[in-house]
Design a protein around this motif. Structure first.
Motif, PDB file in Angstrom:
ATOM      1  N   ALA A  90      26.196  23.176 -57.379  1.00 28.92           N
ATOM      2  CA  ALA A  90      25.970  24.141 -58.458  1.00 28.92           C
ATOM      3  C   ALA A  90      24.546  24.685 -58.403  1.00 28.92           C
ATOM      4  O   ALA A  90      24.335  25.883 -58.621  1.00 28.92           O
ATOM      5  N   GLU A  91      23.578  23.832 -58.101  1.00 28.85           N
ATOM      6  CA  GLU A  91      22.190  24.295 -57.968  1.00 28.85           C
ATOM      7  C   GLU A  91      22.076  25.316 -56.838  1.00 28.85           C
ATOM      8  O   GLU A  91      21.381  26.331 -56.972  1.00 28.85           O
ATOM      9  N   GLN A  92      22.758  25.062 -55.732  1.00 33.06           N
ATOM     10  CA  GLN A  92      22.728  26.001 -54.611  1.00 33.06           C
ATOM     11  C   GLN A  92      23.396  27.324 -54.998  1.00 33.06           C
ATOM     12  O   GLN A  92      22.897  28.403 -54.638  1.00 33.06           O
ATOM     13  N   LEU A  93      24.489  27.255 -55.739  1.00 38.75           N
ATOM     14  CA  LEU A  93      25.161  28.478 -56.185  1.00 38.75           C
ATOM     15  C   LEU A  93      24.261  29.271 -57.134  1.00 38.75           C
ATOM     16  O   LEU A  93      24.235  30.512 -57.088  1.00 38.75           O
ATOM     17  N   ALA A  94      23.533  28.570 -57.983  1.00 39.27           N
ATOM     18  CA  ALA A  94      22.616  29.247 -58.906  1.00 39.27           C
ATOM     19  C   ALA A  94      21.524  29.987 -58.135  1.00 39.27           C
ATOM     20  O   ALA A  94      21.164  31.122 -58.482  1.00 39.27           O
ATOM     21  N   VAL A  95      21.007  29.364 -57.093  1.00 36.95           N
ATOM     22  CA  VAL A  95      19.990  30.014 -56.263  1.00 36.95           C
ATOM     23  C   VAL A  95      20.585  31.238 -55.564  1.00 36.95           C
ATOM     24  O   VAL A  95      19.959  32.300 -55.504  1.00 36.95           O
ATOM     25  N   LEU A  96      21.807  31.098 -55.059  1.00 39.92           N
ATOM     26  CA  LEU A  96      22.476  32.246 -54.420  1.00 39.92           C
ATOM     27  C   LEU A  96      22.676  33.383 -55.422  1.00 39.92           C
ATOM     28  O   LEU A  96      22.467  34.556 -55.083  1.00 39.92           O
ATOM     29  N   GLY A 113      19.329  34.991 -56.222  1.00 39.11           N
ATOM     30  CA  GLY A 113      18.896  35.753 -55.055  1.00 39.11           C
ATOM     31  C   GLY A 113      19.672  37.055 -54.915  1.00 39.11           C
ATOM     32  O   GLY A 113      19.102  38.103 -54.602  1.00 39.11           O
ATOM     33  N   ALA A 114      20.979  36.992 -55.162  1.00 32.10           N
ATOM     34  CA  ALA A 114      21.807  38.201 -55.080  1.00 32.10           C
ATOM     35  C   ALA A 114      21.403  39.202 -56.158  1.00 32.10           C
ATOM     36  O   ALA A 114      21.312  40.405 -55.897  1.00 32.10           O
ATOM     37  N   ILE A 115      21.148  38.701 -57.374  1.00 35.62           N
ATOM     38  CA  ILE A 115      20.741  39.586 -58.469  1.00 35.62           C
ATOM     39  C   ILE A 115      19.436  40.289 -58.127  1.00 35.62           C
ATOM     40  O   ILE A 115      19.304  41.511 -58.275  1.00 35.62           O
ATOM     41  N   THR A 116      18.479  39.538 -57.643  1.00 39.05           N
ATOM     42  CA  THR A 116      17.179  40.113 -57.303  1.00 39.05           C
ATOM     43  C   THR A 116      17.301  41.094 -56.142  1.00 39.05           C
ATOM     44  O   THR A 116      16.736  42.191 -56.184  1.00 39.05           O
ATOM     45  N   THR A 117      18.052  40.724 -55.112  1.00 38.00           N
ATOM     46  CA  THR A 117      18.230  41.600 -53.954  1.00 38.00           C
ATOM     47  C   THR A 117      18.913  42.899 -54.366  1.00 38.00           C
ATOM     48  O   THR A 117      18.497  43.990 -53.963  1.00 38.00           O
ATOM     49  N   ALA A 118      19.964  42.790 -55.176  1.00 38.34           N
ATOM     50  CA  ALA A 118      20.680  43.996 -55.625  1.00 38.34           C
ATOM     51  C   ALA A 118      19.771  44.892 -56.464  1.00 38.34           C
ATOM     52  O   ALA A 118      19.827  46.117 -56.348  1.00 38.34           O
ATOM     53  N   ALA A 119      18.931  44.297 -57.292  1.00 34.87           N
ATOM     54  CA  ALA A 119      18.022  45.092 -58.123  1.00 34.87           C
ATOM     55  C   ALA A 119      16.994  45.825 -57.268  1.00 34.87           C
ATOM     56  O   ALA A 119      16.702  46.995 -57.499  1.00 34.87           O
ATOM     57  N   VAL A 120      16.465  45.141 -56.264  1.00 39.37           N
ATOM     58  CA  VAL A 120      15.426  45.730 -55.426  1.00 39.37           C
ATOM     59  C   VAL A 120      16.000  46.783 -54.480  1.00 39.37           C
ATOM     60  O   VAL A 120      15.421  47.853 -54.295  1.00 39.37           O
ATOM     61  N   THR A 121      17.163  46.483 -53.890  1.00 39.52           N
ATOM     62  CA  THR A 121      17.719  47.372 -52.867  1.00 39.52           C
ATOM     63  C   THR A 121      18.706  48.393 -53.427  1.00 39.52           C
ATOM     64  O   THR A 121      19.005  49.377 -52.754  1.00 39.52           O
ATOM     65  N   ALA A 162      26.280  36.702 -50.838  1.00 42.55           N
ATOM     66  CA  ALA A 162      26.101  35.434 -51.550  1.00 42.55           C
ATOM     67  C   ALA A 162      27.443  34.718 -51.702  1.00 42.55           C
ATOM     68  O   ALA A 162      27.509  33.490 -51.587  1.00 42.55           O
ATOM     69  N   ARG A 163      28.502  35.469 -51.945  1.00 39.29           N
ATOM     70  CA  ARG A 163      29.846  34.868 -52.073  1.00 39.29           C
ATOM     71  C   ARG A 163      30.248  34.194 -50.767  1.00 39.29           C
ATOM     72  O   ARG A 163      30.826  33.102 -50.767  1.00 39.29           O
ATOM     73  N   GLU A 164      29.966  34.854 -49.646  1.00 36.80           N
ATOM     74  CA  GLU A 164      30.296  34.268 -48.341  1.00 36.80           C
ATOM     75  C   GLU A 164      29.550  32.950 -48.137  1.00 36.80           C
ATOM     76  O   GLU A 164      30.127  31.968 -47.672  1.00 36.80           O
ATOM     77  N   ALA A 165      28.281  32.926 -48.491  1.00 35.14           N
ATOM     78  CA  ALA A 165      27.501  31.692 -48.368  1.00 35.14           C
ATOM     79  C   ALA A 165      28.032  30.624 -49.324  1.00 35.14           C
ATOM     80  O   ALA A 165      28.114  29.446 -48.967  1.00 35.14           O
ATOM     81  N   ALA A 166      28.412  31.037 -50.528  1.00 40.21           N
ATOM     82  CA  ALA A 166      28.958  30.086 -51.500  1.00 40.21           C
ATOM     83  C   ALA A 166      30.252  29.480 -50.991  1.00 40.21           C
ATOM     84  O   ALA A 166      30.497  28.272 -51.181  1.00 40.21           O
ATOM     85  N   ALA A 167      31.079  30.273 -50.350  1.00 38.96           N
ATOM     86  CA  ALA A 167      32.343  29.751 -49.807  1.00 38.96           C
ATOM     87  C   ALA A 167      32.083  28.675 -48.761  1.00 38.96           C
ATOM     88  O   ALA A 167      32.768  27.642 -48.728  1.00 38.96           O
ATOM     89  N   VAL A 168      31.078  28.892 -47.910  1.00 42.69           N
ATOM     90  CA  VAL A 168      30.725  27.897 -46.893  1.00 42.69           C
ATOM     91  C   VAL A 168      30.236  26.623 -47.577  1.00 42.69           C
ATOM     92  O   VAL A 168      30.636  25.512 -47.189  1.00 42.69           O
TER      93      VAL A 168
END
Length: 187
Positions: free
Chosen positions: A148-154, A157-165, A174-180
């Protein structure tokens, strides 16, 4: 105008203005003007900008987590619900008024200079982590905390990346990484 209506108007105006322009760029008079509530009533209800920012964040936390939970609960597969979080994020990222995480944004502006705001941000992140831990546990992961901690970081990170880009696809990555992560944790 009663207290509940005044509070609602003030918090609606604060949320809209703070999220779009940033906390430091918006003064109390601008919130008063946007809300239609007198300056006297504004300061009676929220004696300082810090108190108003904290109230705005706490209300946004409830609404944000509620919308996320409703979306995820509609996913028929309990095992897929942790991944549904990222599907919801992708939809959110595609909204025209998406400006990133209101909590990270507020913390970035006010940092530790505002203990009440910092606490509201930490409380939000802790509640999100608790929610993710429950989803991961229900999905059958034997030790859900670290995953869960790793998913929270993902997610952050996705929120910040989407906001910036401006690219909602950060949620898919992030979903792909979460699935792994989930697959490895279940093995």
């Amino acid at each position: 105008m009663d207290i509940a209506e005044a509070d609602g108007r003030l918090l609606d105006a604060a949320e809209s203005l703070f999220y779009e322009h940033g906390v430091q760029a918006v003064g109390m008079d601008r919130i008063r003007a946007a809300s239609g509530v007198s300056l006297k009533r504004l300061y009676q209800r929220f004696p300082s900008k810090e108190v108003l920012v904290e109230a705005y964040l706490r209300r946004r936390d409830e609404r944000w987590r509620g919308a996320l939970a409703a979306y995820v609960a509609a996913c028929p597969s309990v095992a897929a619900r942790p991944l549904a979080v990222f599907d919801w994020l992708e939809e959110w990222f595609g909204e025209p008024d998406f400006r990133g995480c209101a909590f990270i944004n507020a913390y970035g502006e006010l940092g530790t200079g505002s203990p009440a705001v910092a606490e509201a941000v930490r409380d939000h992140k802790a509640e999100v982590l608790r929610y993710l831990t429950g989803l991961v546990r229900a999905a059958g992961v034997p030790e859900p905390g670290p995953v869960a901690e790793q998913l929270a970081v993902l997610a952050d990170g996705a929120i910040t990346t989407a906001a910036v880009t401006g690219a909602p696809g950060a949620a898919r990555r992030a979903r792909e990484a979460a699935a792994v992560l989930l697959e490895a944790a279940a093995a």
